[in-house]
Design a protein around this motif. Sequence first.
Motif, PDB file in Angstrom:
ATOM      1  N   LEU A  56     -17.689  88.894   4.289  1.00 25.32           N
ATOM      2  CA  LEU A  56     -18.465  87.912   3.525  1.00 25.32           C
ATOM      3  C   LEU A  56     -17.942  86.486   3.673  1.00 25.32           C
ATOM      4  O   LEU A  56     -18.554  85.551   3.149  1.00 25.32           O
ATOM      5  CB  LEU A  56     -18.472  88.297   2.045  1.00 25.32           C
ATOM      6  N   ARG A  57     -16.845  86.301   4.355  1.00 27.95           N
ATOM      7  CA  ARG A  57     -16.245  84.969   4.444  1.00 27.95           C
ATOM      8  C   ARG A  57     -17.077  83.978   5.240  1.00 27.95           C
ATOM      9  O   ARG A  57     -16.962  82.774   5.051  1.00 27.95           O
ATOM     10  CB  ARG A  57     -14.861  85.063   5.068  1.00 27.95           C
ATOM     11  N   ASN A  58     -17.910  84.438   6.132  1.00 32.07           N
ATOM     12  CA  ASN A  58     -18.715  83.528   6.949  1.00 32.07           C
ATOM     13  C   ASN A  58     -20.061  83.200   6.330  1.00 32.07           C
ATOM     14  O   ASN A  58     -20.777  82.357   6.845  1.00 32.07           O
ATOM     15  CB  ASN A  58     -18.919  84.132   8.345  1.00 32.07           C
ATOM     16  N   ASN A  59     -20.413  83.840   5.251  1.00 34.67           N
ATOM     17  CA  ASN A  59     -21.681  83.612   4.574  1.00 34.67           C
ATOM     18  C   ASN A  59     -21.531  82.415   3.631  1.00 34.67           C
ATOM     19  O   ASN A  59     -20.676  82.411   2.746  1.00 34.67           O
ATOM     20  CB  ASN A  59     -22.065  84.874   3.800  1.00 34.67           C
ATOM     21  N   THR A  60     -22.366  81.383   3.798  1.00 38.42           N
ATOM     22  CA  THR A  60     -22.227  80.187   2.967  1.00 38.42           C
ATOM     23  C   THR A  60     -22.563  80.454   1.503  1.00 38.42           C
ATOM     24  O   THR A  60     -21.985  79.821   0.616  1.00 38.42           O
ATOM     25  CB  THR A  60     -23.110  79.046   3.505  1.00 38.42           C
ATOM     26  N   PHE A  61     -23.483  81.392   1.248  1.00 39.81           N
ATOM     27  CA  PHE A  61     -23.772  81.758  -0.134  1.00 39.81           C
ATOM     28  C   PHE A  61     -22.503  82.261  -0.815  1.00 39.81           C
ATOM     29  O   PHE A  61     -22.199  81.890  -1.950  1.00 39.81           O
ATOM     30  CB  PHE A  61     -24.865  82.829  -0.192  1.00 39.81           C
ATOM     31  N   CYS A  62     -21.744  83.096  -0.130  1.00 41.09           N
ATOM     32  CA  CYS A  62     -20.517  83.648  -0.702  1.00 41.09           C
ATOM     33  C   CYS A  62     -19.443  82.580  -0.871  1.00 41.09           C
ATOM     34  O   CYS A  62     -18.676  82.606  -1.831  1.00 41.09           O
ATOM     35  CB  CYS A  62     -20.000  84.790   0.164  1.00 41.09           C
ATOM     36  N   ILE A  63     -19.410  81.628   0.042  1.00 42.83           N
ATOM     37  CA  ILE A  63     -18.433  80.545  -0.079  1.00 42.83           C
ATOM     38  C   ILE A  63     -18.744  79.684  -1.303  1.00 42.83           C
ATOM     39  O   ILE A  63     -17.847  79.332  -2.079  1.00 42.83           O
ATOM     40  CB  ILE A  63     -18.400  79.702   1.209  1.00 42.83           C
ATOM     41  N   TYR A  64     -20.023  79.340  -1.501  1.00 43.66           N
ATOM     42  CA  TYR A  64     -20.402  78.572  -2.689  1.00 43.66           C
ATOM     43  C   TYR A  64     -20.131  79.363  -3.963  1.00 43.66           C
ATOM     44  O   TYR A  64     -19.645  78.818  -4.956  1.00 43.66           O
ATOM     45  CB  TYR A  64     -21.877  78.186  -2.643  1.00 43.66           C
ATOM     46  N   SER A  65     -20.413  80.648  -3.957  1.00 50.95           N
ATOM     47  CA  SER A  65     -20.160  81.474  -5.142  1.00 50.95           C
ATOM     48  C   SER A  65     -18.668  81.605  -5.414  1.00 50.95           C
ATOM     49  O   SER A  65     -18.238  81.609  -6.565  1.00 50.95           O
ATOM     50  CB  SER A  65     -20.782  82.852  -4.963  1.00 50.95           C
ATOM     51  N   LEU A  66     -17.872  81.720  -4.359  1.00 54.73           N
ATOM     52  CA  LEU A  66     -16.420  81.775  -4.509  1.00 54.73           C
ATOM     53  C   LEU A  66     -15.888  80.486  -5.106  1.00 54.73           C
ATOM     54  O   LEU A  66     -15.071  80.513  -6.040  1.00 54.73           O
ATOM     55  CB  LEU A  66     -15.766  82.051  -3.155  1.00 54.73           C
ATOM     56  N   CYS A  67     -16.352  79.349  -4.601  1.00 51.92           N
ATOM     57  CA  CYS A  67     -15.919  78.058  -5.152  1.00 51.92           C
ATOM     58  C   CYS A  67     -16.345  77.918  -6.610  1.00 51.92           C
ATOM     59  O   CYS A  67     -15.572  77.423  -7.440  1.00 51.92           O
ATOM     60  CB  CYS A  67     -16.491  76.918  -4.329  1.00 51.92           C
ATOM     61  N   ILE A 117     -21.925  74.517 -11.999  1.00 55.99           N
ATOM     62  CA  ILE A 117     -23.385  74.618 -11.932  1.00 55.99           C
ATOM     63  C   ILE A 117     -23.894  74.116 -10.578  1.00 55.99           C
ATOM     64  O   ILE A 117     -24.819  74.687 -10.000  1.00 55.99           O
ATOM     65  CB  ILE A 117     -24.029  73.846 -13.103  1.00 55.99           C
ATOM     66  N   HIS A 118     -23.279  73.067 -10.060  1.00 54.72           N
ATOM     67  CA  HIS A 118     -23.697  72.552  -8.752  1.00 54.72           C
ATOM     68  C   HIS A 118     -23.402  73.553  -7.637  1.00 54.72           C
ATOM     69  O   HIS A 118     -24.212  73.706  -6.720  1.00 54.72           O
ATOM     70  CB  HIS A 118     -23.030  71.210  -8.458  1.00 54.72           C
ATOM     71  N   PHE A 119     -22.252  74.234  -7.696  1.00 56.20           N
ATOM     72  CA  PHE A 119     -21.971  75.269  -6.704  1.00 56.20           C
ATOM     73  C   PHE A 119     -22.982  76.411  -6.808  1.00 56.20           C
ATOM     74  O   PHE A 119     -23.426  76.951  -5.783  1.00 56.20           O
ATOM     75  CB  PHE A 119     -20.550  75.813  -6.854  1.00 56.20           C
ATOM     76  N   LEU A 120     -23.348  76.774  -8.020  1.00 55.96           N
ATOM     77  CA  LEU A 120     -24.352  77.825  -8.204  1.00 55.96           C
ATOM     78  C   LEU A 120     -25.698  77.396  -7.634  1.00 55.96           C
ATOM     79  O   LEU A 120     -26.361  78.164  -6.935  1.00 55.96           O
ATOM     80  CB  LEU A 120     -24.495  78.177  -9.686  1.00 55.96           C
ATOM     81  N   SER A 121     -26.081  76.161  -7.892  1.00 58.71           N
ATOM     82  CA  SER A 121     -27.364  75.695  -7.352  1.00 58.71           C
ATOM     83  C   SER A 121     -27.323  75.586  -5.827  1.00 58.71           C
ATOM     84  O   SER A 121     -28.319  75.880  -5.155  1.00 58.71           O
ATOM     85  CB  SER A 121     -27.756  74.360  -7.988  1.00 58.71           C
ATOM     86  N   MET A 122     -26.183  75.203  -5.264  1.00 60.15           N
ATOM     87  CA  MET A 122     -26.073  75.171  -3.805  1.00 60.15           C
ATOM     88  C   MET A 122     -26.153  76.577  -3.218  1.00 60.15           C
ATOM     89  O   MET A 122     -26.755  76.772  -2.162  1.00 60.15           O
ATOM     90  CB  MET A 122     -24.755  74.502  -3.387  1.00 60.15           C
ATOM     91  N   ALA A 123     -25.588  77.556  -3.910  1.00 63.57           N
ATOM     92  CA  ALA A 123     -25.679  78.936  -3.441  1.00 63.57           C
ATOM     93  C   ALA A 123     -27.116  79.430  -3.502  1.00 63.57           C
ATOM     94  O   ALA A 123     -27.579  80.132  -2.592  1.00 63.57           O
ATOM     95  CB  ALA A 123     -24.766  79.830  -4.275  1.00 63.57           C
ATOM     96  N   ILE A 124     -27.824  79.044  -4.543  1.00 64.68           N
ATOM     97  CA  ILE A 124     -29.236  79.469  -4.664  1.00 64.68           C
ATOM     98  C   ILE A 124     -30.085  78.781  -3.601  1.00 64.68           C
ATOM     99  O   ILE A 124     -30.950  79.410  -3.003  1.00 64.68           O
ATOM    100  CB  ILE A 124     -29.748  79.164  -6.085  1.00 64.68           C
ATOM    101  N   ILE A 125     -29.838  77.503  -3.343  1.00 63.73           N
ATOM    102  CA  ILE A 125     -30.593  76.774  -2.332  1.00 63.73           C
ATOM    103  C   ILE A 125     -30.319  77.361  -0.943  1.00 63.73           C
ATOM    104  O   ILE A 125     -31.224  77.487  -0.120  1.00 63.73           O
ATOM    105  CB  ILE A 125     -30.256  75.275  -2.369  1.00 63.73           C
ATOM    106  N   ASP A 126     -29.082  77.748  -0.701  1.00 66.27           N
ATOM    107  CA  ASP A 126     -28.721  78.302   0.594  1.00 66.27           C
ATOM    108  C   ASP A 126     -29.368  79.671   0.764  1.00 66.27           C
ATOM    109  O   ASP A 126     -29.763  80.101   1.781  1.00 66.27           O
ATOM    110  CB  ASP A 126     -27.207  78.410   0.709  1.00 66.27           C
TER     111      ASP A 126
END
Length: 126
Positions: A56-67, A117-126
């Motif tokens: 999952l490390r290469n998935n940007t959704f997972c990176i945003y969720s991790l952050c 919240i911004h990281f969550l929204s970036m994960a949703i947008i991605d």
Amino acid sequence: MFNNTEHVINVAQISKSIVNDLNLVTHRFVIYPALIFYLWFIGFIGNLFTYLRAELRNNTFCIYSLCGSIIDIINLARNLFLRYLSAKYAIRIPWYSLRATCKLSIFLLAFLPHLSIHFLSMAIID
């Protein structure tokens, strides 16, 4: 017919009653936030273990969720848990006494939840 002093006394008695009721609710239910803190912390640690897996490390959704999870852990430890300890056990938080650290603390109190919240929204947008 109407005496103003009786009206003032009644308002003062009503205000005291409301304050006493709120104090009673605060003292009875102040033990429950600690349980909520522990459950949140366990959930965030679970997110860390999930999103740090190699596939999952290469998935940007997972990176945003991790952050977002890391920021939530910092927010929980830095803002909410210390405020709870201060209110429950009257522990003095030292950085509220200095001007610069007090300003930083107020900034982090507002900034960390918004960053999460911004990281969550970036994960949703991605």
